[in-house]
Scaffold this active site. Structure first.
Site, PDB file in Angstrom:
ATOM      1  N   GLY A  18     -15.294   3.657 -11.845  1.00 46.84           N
ATOM      2  CA  GLY A  18     -15.188   4.539 -10.677  1.00 46.84           C
ATOM      3  C   GLY A  18     -16.541   4.890 -10.075  1.00 46.84           C
ATOM      4  N   GLU A 142     -24.972   2.028  -4.335  1.00 41.83           N
ATOM      5  CA  GLU A 142     -24.179   1.696  -5.522  1.00 41.83           C
ATOM      6  C   GLU A 142     -24.418   0.229  -5.861  1.00 41.83           C
ATOM      7  OE1 GLU A 142     -19.912   2.000  -4.922  1.00 41.83           O
ATOM      8  OE2 GLU A 142     -19.564   0.911  -6.782  1.00 41.83           O
ATOM      9  N   ILE A 150     -25.803 -10.924 -15.941  1.00 39.93           N
ATOM     10  CA  ILE A 150     -26.856 -11.777 -15.361  1.00 39.93           C
ATOM     11  C   ILE A 150     -26.928 -11.546 -13.855  1.00 39.93           C
ATOM     12  CG2 ILE A 150     -27.478 -14.175 -14.841  1.00 39.93           C
ATOM     13  CD1 ILE A 150     -26.310 -14.966 -17.527  1.00 39.93           C
ATOM     14  N   GLN A 194     -25.358   5.244 -25.365  1.00 37.37           N
ATOM     15  CA  GLN A 194     -26.722   5.033 -25.873  1.00 37.37           C
ATOM     16  C   GLN A 194     -27.153   3.580 -25.675  1.00 37.37           C
ATOM     17  OE1 GLN A 194     -27.320   6.481 -29.918  1.00 37.37           O
ATOM     18  NE2 GLN A 194     -25.693   7.974 -29.634  1.00 37.37           N
ATOM     19  N   CYS A 382      -0.019  -5.803  11.346  1.00 38.24           N
ATOM     20  CA  CYS A 382      -0.605  -7.129  11.495  1.00 38.24           C
ATOM     21  C   CYS A 382       0.429  -8.218  11.207  1.00 38.24           C
ATOM     22  CB  CYS A 382      -1.871  -7.244  10.655  1.00 38.24           C
ATOM     23  SG  CYS A 382      -3.020  -8.447  11.334  1.00 38.24           S
ATOM     24  N   LEU A 383       0.412  -8.822  10.009  1.00 37.94           N
ATOM     25  CA  LEU A 383       1.466  -9.800   9.698  1.00 37.94           C
ATOM     26  C   LEU A 383       2.840  -9.129   9.787  1.00 37.94           C
ATOM     27  CD1 LEU A 383       2.238 -12.653   8.789  1.00 37.94           C
ATOM     28  CD2 LEU A 383       1.965 -11.905   6.427  1.00 37.94           C
ATOM     29  N   HIS A 519      -5.160  -2.892  12.164  1.00 35.83           N
ATOM     30  CA  HIS A 519      -5.005  -2.221  10.855  1.00 35.83           C
ATOM     31  C   HIS A 519      -5.373  -0.743  10.977  1.00 35.83           C
ATOM     32  CE1 HIS A 519      -4.323  -5.737   8.235  1.00 35.83           C
ATOM     33  NE2 HIS A 519      -5.038  -6.380   9.142  1.00 35.83           N
ATOM     34  N   GLU A 521      -4.777   1.595   9.025  1.00 36.02           N
ATOM     35  CA  GLU A 521      -5.094   2.231   7.733  1.00 36.02           C
ATOM     36  C   GLU A 521      -6.599   2.381   7.510  1.00 36.02           C
ATOM     37  OE1 GLU A 521      -3.783  -0.763   8.173  1.00 36.02           O
ATOM     38  OE2 GLU A 521      -4.268  -2.203   6.589  1.00 36.02           O
TER      39      GLU A 521
HETATM   40  N1  GLN Z   1      -2.120 -14.088   8.798  1.00 36.90           N
HETATM   41  C1  GLN Z   1      -1.991 -13.378  10.047  1.00 36.90           C
HETATM   42  C2  GLN Z   1      -3.081 -13.770  11.026  1.00 36.90           C
HETATM   43  O1  GLN Z   1      -4.099 -14.284  10.624  1.00 36.90           O
HETATM   44  C3  GLN Z   1      -2.010 -11.884   9.824  1.00 36.90           C
HETATM   45  C4  GLN Z   1      -3.293 -11.358   9.244  1.00 36.90           C
HETATM   46  C5  GLN Z   1      -3.188  -9.970   8.719  1.00 36.90           C
HETATM   47  O2  GLN Z   1      -2.108  -9.484   8.451  1.00 36.90           O
HETATM   48  N2  GLN Z   1      -4.305  -9.306   8.534  1.00 36.90           N
HETATM   49  O3  GLN Z   1      -2.954 -13.578  12.202  1.00 36.90           O
END
Ligand code: GLN
Length: 564
Positions: A18, A142, A150, A194, A382-383, A519, A521
């Site tokens: 973490g 970090e 290595i 240690q 997205c997808l 996205h 999120e």
């Molecule tokens: N594979 C899909 C694309 O490239 C969706 C990509 C994704 O969901 N980030 O358009």
């Protein structure tokens, strides 16, 4: 003008202790003291960035506004600090070597032998010191991996040198190690710590502070023992305890006085940390009024970290609605016409996340159909949006072979396709996508503007017409089918400003059905839950309350896989 101070965080004994969370939590405390803070992750692997790695190997790829594909720890940093980061906040061994080799080919080192020391280490130092350009008060760095590997040696050598270059008063070394609790002996054990510190000192780094990852607080006696064996101040040994909710960690560090010690050692301004907002957040998370069951139907379900930002954004959506969000991860490969009802019927909301490649897509399309026909709030990302468009074209428009060019290059109706020419808002110019170029070069990456249609679900959520969201994909909705889809009830509620790229779709004859090509999120934080996640969770609650059966939620602290 104040000079930037550097805090280096290394890890010992084993991975996954973490470090990222510890770095973000310390950054939170320093920010709460009124300081400007930035964080950087240095990853020891050879990939130039994590963009080409399978999420089940290394977790999600976090995308920044400037289109950098970065380590998921940058997601923690953004969520805790609430500031957007960029390409310069994440380097890998690969990116460092790439830059040195490019310089070598260009003749920058003509006449010299190019070596790890000084060329690679100098490049690392440049990357670290670039953080000081913005006059940030504190930069936390970090170092990925574990001391003794290595791979991480050049990074450790570089930070060792930096302490000499910049001076002791500008650099602080924090070492995070494991202090296991042996139930049979009934005590915490310090030997691994240690050994780890011994290893670190053998390469010339003497830690200033030791952070002990442990199940419960390390006792003062044990801290004293660690301090003596590892040669650090007695009050420089801190616990990093397991917490049931990650947003508690800054408060735990604060209780032990970690930020105070750091401030003293680095001579930072001594204002006390104002943590009212964090206390409020932790209280809200611990005292939900109700709960909802959300299913994430994806194919990277074997590793929780693969959907890290998504997971957090859903939790944030819960915070915004004073709800606990119980998340169930369902493998989309298992969803078929026969299994869909059994797997999905207890859910108040269904989310189909992003992904690459054909595996699991059939189950995602099946999931969309189930959510659409059964009026369950649906969020496609997205997808997930692409699957929703494919499903609608097949089942409502009646074009049975509708597909994405990604999975079915020969399909007659490529309703999702590779757009070869489009307007790139980063370059402010039209660009061409070459179908044959390498895998890294064809993505639409980073922040793009989007214009929202008034009266839509999206408008209700954002409360504004112009937004900007982060992208990571190759394929787009094929404009050839837009009119036909609209005629059959799909609303294109978000478009690029030139109207060429479909960014959001919705349905009107459904309680809440929304897909987005970006996205969201990546931009959600606990202090600022994302509008779409807030609206989705709100719709899930409405669904739960209106459903005749009502779903049954668990309200205890471990939310995963807990719906019944
Ligand atoms: N594979 C899909 C694309 O490239 C969706 C990509 C994704 O969901 N980030 O358009």
């Amino acid at each position: 003008m104040r000079e930037t101070k550097f805090i280096f965080i290394t890890g010992g004994v084993l991975s996954s202790l973490g470090k990222g969370m510890a770095a973000a939590s310390l950054g939170t405390l320093l920010k709460a003291r009124g300081l400007s803070v930035t964080i950087q992750k240095l990853d020891p692997y050879i990939n130039i960035d994590p963009g080409t790695m399978n999420p089940t190997q290394h977790g999600e790829v976090f995308v920044t506004d400037d289109g950098a594909e970065t380590d998921l720890d940058l997601g923690h940093y953004e969520r805790y600090l609430g500031v957007p980061l960029s390409q310069r906040n994440n380097y890998t061994s690969g990116s460092i070597y790439y830059s040195v080799i490019t310089k070598e080919r260009r003749g920058d080192y003509l006449g010299g032998t190019v070596q790890v020391i000084p060329h690679i280490t100098d490049e690392i130092k440049l990357a670290i010191c670039s953080l000081a350009e913005n006059k940030t008060d504190v930069a936390i760095i970090e170092i990925g991996g574990t001391v003794g590997d290595i791979e991480s040696q050049p990074f450790l050598e570089a930070i060792r040198q930096l302490r000499g270059d910049l001076g002791k008063e500008r650099c602080l070394f924090i070492h995070l190690t494991l202090v296991p609790y042996l139930a049979a002996a009934g005590e915490h054990k310090t030997k691994p710590t240690q050994h780890s510190v011994k290893e670190l000192r053998s390469i010339g780094i003497h830690p200033d502070i030791i952070l002990c990852r442990c199940e419960s607080q390390v006792s003062p006696d044990l801290k004293r023992k660690i301090a003596h064996f590892c040669d650090v101040d007695e009050d420089a040994v801190f616990s990093s305890v397991d917490v049931d909710n990650v947003y508690k960690l800054p408060l735990e560090f604060y209780k032990e006085g970690l930020d105070q010690k750091v401030a003293i050692m680095l001579r930072l301004p001594a204002r006390n940390a104002d943590l009212a907002a964090w206390e409020h957040l932790v209280f809200a998370l611990s005292n939900p009024k109700d709960c909802v069951n959300i299913g994430i139907i994806g194919k990277y379900v074997s590793l929780k970290e693969a959907y890290k930002s998504l997971h957090e954004a859903l939790v944030h959506g819960g915070i915004a609605n004073k709800l606990k969000v119980n998340l169930t991860y369902i493998n989309s490969e298992e969803v078929t016409a026969d299994t869909a009802a059994g797997l999905l019927s207890g859910l108040d909301g269904i989310l189909v996340p992003g992904g690459f490649g054909e595996r699991g897509v059939a189950g995602k399309v099946q999931t969309v159909q189930y959510a659409r026909e059964n009026m369950i709030p649906f969020f496609g990302i997205c997808l997930g949006l692409q699957c929703a468009v494919i499903e609608y074209t097949r089942n409502v428009l009646g074009l049975a072979d509708a597909d994405s060019e990604e999975f079915a290059a020969d399909a007659e109706h490529k309703v999702i396709y590779l757009m070869t020419e489009w307007f790139d808002y980063h370059k402010n110019a039209k660009v061409r996508r070459d179908k044959n170029s390498d895998k890294g070069g064809t993505m639409r990456l980073g922040a793009y503007p989007c214009v929202i249609r008034e009266g839509s679900l999206a408008f209700a959520a954002y409360g504004s017409k112009k937004i900007s969201e982060r992208h990571r994909h190759r394929y787009e909705v094929n404009n050839k089918y837009r009119e036909a889809l609209e005629a059959k009830g799909i609303i294109f509620s978000g478009l690029s400003p030139d109207g060429e790229l479909a960014e959001m779709i919705e349905l009107t004859d459904h309680p809440w059905f929304l897909g987005c090509q970006f996205h969201p999120e990546f931009k959600s934080t606990p202090m600022n839950p994302h509008p779409l996640f807030r609206a989705f969770i709100e719709a899930a609650l409405k669904n739960k309350r209106s459903a005749a059966s009502g779903s049954c939620c668990k309200m205890d602290s471990d939310s995963e896989k807990s719906f019944s």
